[in-house]
Design a protein around this motif. Sequence first.
Motif, PDB file in Angstrom:
ATOM      1  N   LYS A  26      -4.543  10.127   3.867  1.00 27.52           N
ATOM      2  CA  LYS A  26      -5.492  10.125   4.990  1.00 27.52           C
ATOM      3  C   LYS A  26      -6.206   8.780   5.073  1.00 27.52           C
ATOM      4  O   LYS A  26      -6.344   8.191   6.150  1.00 27.52           O
ATOM      5  CB  LYS A  26      -6.528  11.245   4.818  1.00 27.52           C
ATOM      6  N   GLU A  27      -6.658   8.293   3.919  1.00 26.61           N
ATOM      7  CA  GLU A  27      -7.369   7.010   3.896  1.00 26.61           C
ATOM      8  C   GLU A  27      -6.451   5.867   4.304  1.00 26.61           C
ATOM      9  O   GLU A  27      -6.812   4.997   5.107  1.00 26.61           O
ATOM     10  CB  GLU A  27      -7.919   6.759   2.492  1.00 26.61           C
ATOM     11  N   THR A  28      -5.233   5.880   3.762  1.00 31.68           N
ATOM     12  CA  THR A  28      -4.265   4.834   4.093  1.00 31.68           C
ATOM     13  C   THR A  28      -3.952   4.834   5.588  1.00 31.68           C
ATOM     14  O   THR A  28      -3.928   3.774   6.231  1.00 31.68           O
ATOM     15  CB  THR A  28      -2.961   5.045   3.297  1.00 31.68           C
ATOM     16  N   ALA A  29      -3.728   6.012   6.139  1.00 25.43           N
ATOM     17  CA  ALA A  29      -3.376   6.125   7.560  1.00 25.43           C
ATOM     18  C   ALA A  29      -4.484   5.575   8.448  1.00 25.43           C
ATOM     19  O   ALA A  29      -4.223   4.883   9.436  1.00 25.43           O
ATOM     20  CB  ALA A  29      -3.080   7.577   7.919  1.00 25.43           C
ATOM     21  N   LEU A  30      -5.739   5.889   8.120  1.00 21.14           N
ATOM     22  CA  LEU A  30      -6.853   5.414   8.937  1.00 21.14           C
ATOM     23  C   LEU A  30      -6.986   3.899   8.863  1.00 21.14           C
ATOM     24  O   LEU A  30      -7.183   3.229   9.885  1.00 21.14           O
ATOM     25  CB  LEU A  30      -8.152   6.080   8.485  1.00 21.14           C
ATOM     26  N   ILE A  31      -6.863   3.349   7.664  1.00 23.57           N
ATOM     27  CA  ILE A  31      -6.955   1.888   7.501  1.00 23.57           C
ATOM     28  C   ILE A  31      -5.846   1.192   8.287  1.00 23.57           C
ATOM     29  O   ILE A  31      -6.084   0.214   9.006  1.00 23.57           O
ATOM     30  CB  ILE A  31      -6.876   1.510   6.010  1.00 23.57           C
ATOM     31  N   LEU A  32      -4.634   1.723   8.173  1.00 20.94           N
ATOM     32  CA  LEU A  32      -3.501   1.080   8.856  1.00 20.94           C
ATOM     33  C   LEU A  32      -3.569   1.279  10.365  1.00 20.94           C
ATOM     34  O   LEU A  32      -3.100   0.421  11.125  1.00 20.94           O
ATOM     35  CB  LEU A  32      -2.179   1.623   8.307  1.00 20.94           C
ATOM     36  N   ASN A  63       4.575   9.707  -7.977  1.00 24.13           N
ATOM     37  CA  ASN A  63       5.846   9.881  -8.687  1.00 24.13           C
ATOM     38  C   ASN A  63       7.031  10.133  -7.747  1.00 24.13           C
ATOM     39  O   ASN A  63       7.915  10.946  -8.028  1.00 24.13           O
ATOM     40  CB  ASN A  63       5.740  11.031  -9.690  1.00 24.13           C
ATOM     41  N   ILE A  64       7.010   9.421  -6.614  1.00 30.53           N
ATOM     42  CA  ILE A  64       8.108   9.525  -5.658  1.00 30.53           C
ATOM     43  C   ILE A  64       9.026   8.322  -5.835  1.00 30.53           C
ATOM     44  O   ILE A  64       8.572   7.173  -5.735  1.00 30.53           O
ATOM     45  CB  ILE A  64       7.581   9.578  -4.210  1.00 30.53           C
ATOM     46  N   LYS A  65      10.281   8.568  -6.099  1.00 33.18           N
ATOM     47  CA  LYS A  65      11.234   7.480  -6.280  1.00 33.18           C
ATOM     48  C   LYS A  65      11.611   6.873  -4.929  1.00 33.18           C
ATOM     49  O   LYS A  65      11.791   7.576  -3.945  1.00 33.18           O
ATOM     50  CB  LYS A  65      12.489   7.995  -6.980  1.00 33.18           C
ATOM     51  N   TYR A  66      11.724   5.568  -4.895  1.00 30.43           N
ATOM     52  CA  TYR A  66      12.129   4.887  -3.667  1.00 30.43           C
ATOM     53  C   TYR A  66      12.839   3.590  -4.036  1.00 30.43           C
ATOM     54  O   TYR A  66      12.608   3.021  -5.112  1.00 30.43           O
ATOM     55  CB  TYR A  66      10.912   4.593  -2.783  1.00 30.43           C
ATOM     56  N   LYS A  67      13.696   3.156  -3.148  1.00 32.47           N
ATOM     57  CA  LYS A  67      14.389   1.897  -3.347  1.00 32.47           C
ATOM     58  C   LYS A  67      13.566   0.754  -2.760  1.00 32.47           C
ATOM     59  O   LYS A  67      12.809   0.948  -1.817  1.00 32.47           O
ATOM     60  CB  LYS A  67      15.760   1.937  -2.661  1.00 32.47           C
ATOM     61  N   THR A  68      13.715  -0.423  -3.329  1.00 31.71           N
ATOM     62  CA  THR A  68      13.095  -1.601  -2.726  1.00 31.71           C
ATOM     63  C   THR A  68      13.807  -1.870  -1.407  1.00 31.71           C
ATOM     64  O   THR A  68      15.010  -2.167  -1.393  1.00 31.71           O
ATOM     65  CB  THR A  68      13.215  -2.827  -3.654  1.00 31.71           C
ATOM     66  N   LEU A  69      13.067  -1.707  -0.321  1.00 31.67           N
ATOM     67  CA  LEU A  69      13.694  -1.720   1.000  1.00 31.67           C
ATOM     68  C   LEU A  69      13.894  -3.139   1.532  1.00 31.67           C
ATOM     69  O   LEU A  69      13.092  -4.041   1.272  1.00 31.67           O
ATOM     70  CB  LEU A  69      12.837  -0.913   1.980  1.00 31.67           C
ATOM     71  N   LYS A  70      14.951  -3.280   2.297  1.00 38.02           N
ATOM     72  CA  LYS A  70      15.223  -4.511   3.028  1.00 38.02           C
ATOM     73  C   LYS A  70      15.043  -4.228   4.512  1.00 38.02           C
ATOM     74  O   LYS A  70      15.009  -3.083   4.930  1.00 38.02           O
ATOM     75  CB  LYS A  70      16.647  -4.989   2.748  1.00 38.02           C
ATOM     76  N   PRO A  71      14.909  -5.277   5.329  1.00 38.09           N
ATOM     77  CA  PRO A  71      14.784  -5.062   6.780  1.00 38.09           C
ATOM     78  C   PRO A  71      15.945  -4.224   7.301  1.00 38.09           C
ATOM     79  O   PRO A  71      17.092  -4.393   6.865  1.00 38.09           O
ATOM     80  CB  PRO A  71      14.806  -6.483   7.359  1.00 38.09           C
ATOM     81  N   SER A  72      15.636  -3.312   8.218  1.00 37.69           N
ATOM     82  CA  SER A  72      16.652  -2.436   8.791  1.00 37.69           C
ATOM     83  C   SER A  72      17.609  -3.232   9.682  1.00 37.69           C
ATOM     84  O   SER A  72      17.362  -4.396  10.011  1.00 37.69           O
ATOM     85  CB  SER A  72      15.989  -1.334   9.610  1.00 37.69           C
ATOM     86  N   THR A  73      18.693  -2.583  10.064  1.00 39.89           N
ATOM     87  CA  THR A  73      19.669  -3.214  10.965  1.00 39.89           C
ATOM     88  C   THR A  73      19.005  -3.615  12.279  1.00 39.89           C
ATOM     89  O   THR A  73      19.275  -4.697  12.824  1.00 39.89           O
ATOM     90  CB  THR A  73      20.832  -2.253  11.238  1.00 39.89           C
ATOM     91  N   ARG A 108       0.833  -1.208   0.000  1.00 32.91           N
ATOM     92  CA  ARG A 108       0.000   0.000   0.000  1.00 32.91           C
ATOM     93  C   ARG A 108       0.871   1.263   0.000  1.00 32.91           C
ATOM     94  O   ARG A 108       0.602   2.222  -0.727  1.00 32.91           O
ATOM     95  CB  ARG A 108      -0.933  -0.015   1.205  1.00 32.91           C
ATOM     96  N   TRP A 109       1.931   1.274   0.817  1.00 34.21           N
ATOM     97  CA  TRP A 109       2.807   2.440   0.846  1.00 34.21           C
ATOM     98  C   TRP A 109       3.582   2.580  -0.464  1.00 34.21           C
ATOM     99  O   TRP A 109       3.790   3.702  -0.960  1.00 34.21           O
ATOM    100  CB  TRP A 109       3.782   2.363   2.024  1.00 34.21           C
ATOM    101  N   GLU A 110       4.005   1.471  -1.040  1.00 35.70           N
ATOM    102  CA  GLU A 110       4.717   1.530  -2.313  1.00 35.70           C
ATOM    103  C   GLU A 110       3.818   2.076  -3.418  1.00 35.70           C
ATOM    104  O   GLU A 110       4.256   2.879  -4.254  1.00 35.70           O
ATOM    105  CB  GLU A 110       5.238   0.142  -2.684  1.00 35.70           C
ATOM    106  N   GLN A 111       2.549   1.660  -3.415  1.00 37.13           N
ATOM    107  CA  GLN A 111       1.601   2.166  -4.405  1.00 37.13           C
ATOM    108  C   GLN A 111       1.366   3.664  -4.215  1.00 37.13           C
ATOM    109  O   GLN A 111       1.276   4.420  -5.189  1.00 37.13           O
ATOM    110  CB  GLN A 111       0.273   1.410  -4.286  1.00 37.13           C
ATOM    111  N   LEU A 112       1.285   4.090  -2.953  1.00 35.49           N
ATOM    112  CA  LEU A 112       1.070   5.506  -2.668  1.00 35.49           C
ATOM    113  C   LEU A 112       2.262   6.341  -3.148  1.00 35.49           C
ATOM    114  O   LEU A 112       2.087   7.422  -3.739  1.00 35.49           O
ATOM    115  CB  LEU A 112       0.843   5.707  -1.168  1.00 35.49           C
TER     116      LEU A 112
END
Length: 370
Positions: free
Chosen positions: A117-123, A62-72, A53-57
């Motif tokens: 707003k919709e995403t935040a409420l659902i999550l 049009n926000i560039k982002y890297k495919t994230l891995k689990p943090s340290t 859902r966040w990746e789709q948002l």
Amino acid sequence: MLNNKTIKVWKHHLQDEVDASHLYSVFAELETDPDRKEILSGLAEVESKHVDRWEQLLSSNNIKYKTLKPSTKARFWSFYARKIDRTLPLSRMLKEEASEVKDYLALHKSSTHSDAKETALILAKESAQHTESLNELTGTSDEPWHKTESGGVLGNIIYGFNDGLTANFGLVAGVIAAAESVHTILVAGIVGTVADSLSMGASGYLAAKSEQEVYDHEIQVEKDEIRFMPDIEEEELALIYAARGVPKEHAQDLAKEVMSDPERALEEKIQAELKIGKTHTTPFNEGWITGLATAIGAFIPVAPFLFTEGMIAIWISFTIAMLSHFVVGSARSLFTGRGIIRSGFDMFVVGLGVAGVGYLVGMLLDYLFL
């Protein structure tokens, strides 16, 4: 056009969901109980959907982002779970989910972006549901995102008295070792009494003020939950009533009736869930009560020097100070649950130790500088 702060917040939530999905998957992999494994696998699946859902948002804006891995941090806790124990990481996940409820509700209220707003409420709703599942797994209850611990006036009196007595007793002992003048002992003791009482009074005021601000914040969060997540809040009320012995069907009807009146629902949740009762004092009262108790305790080892001097004053000061330590230690047992004699003796030893250290420091300073 989204600003950098908003983009940073969105990416932060994306990373949190990646971490949660990873950890729940690890917990499920390690779990041997089929029912618990199913719950954890379900949580991992939902968190994976949160990632999508966040990746789709981000992509739709049009926000560039890297495919994230689990943090340290997430990798550390997964290692800890595999090699040591799962209890602590699972408890931490409960806190993380609780934090997300607050964060997502805040984002829902503040965001001007409709999809966000919709995403935040659902999550927020799903994170609240996750805490219920984790409560079941960890054996806890209530909503962990609310923190409303408090003390009391009697506790402030005892701890203020204890602080003043112990600190000034050590000060007086040090001055006795360094100076024979009654005048010097009195000046140091009285200045110590005033300084310590003002310090503790200010601390008591600020602590009570901070506590009241915490209460106000938690009540506002509860208002937001009732406003934005009424279905979940109604279910929680029904569980609360059922826990009190109300039949399940009647508990659900009662919860529905209460939720129809937001003010009544808020009052019920404050009492039953947050456990915040009526305030019987104010930060100002807390401050002067704590300060006064501290002043009384601090003045005890000083008082004998107003009426006598020499070794008689020293021994009277030592005797009443040590007896006072025992009494205040016994009084502390009201809060610690320990035995009166044992608690009093422990405080007696602490007072003796502080006086001994103060005396030795006074002797050392007298040798070095006087």
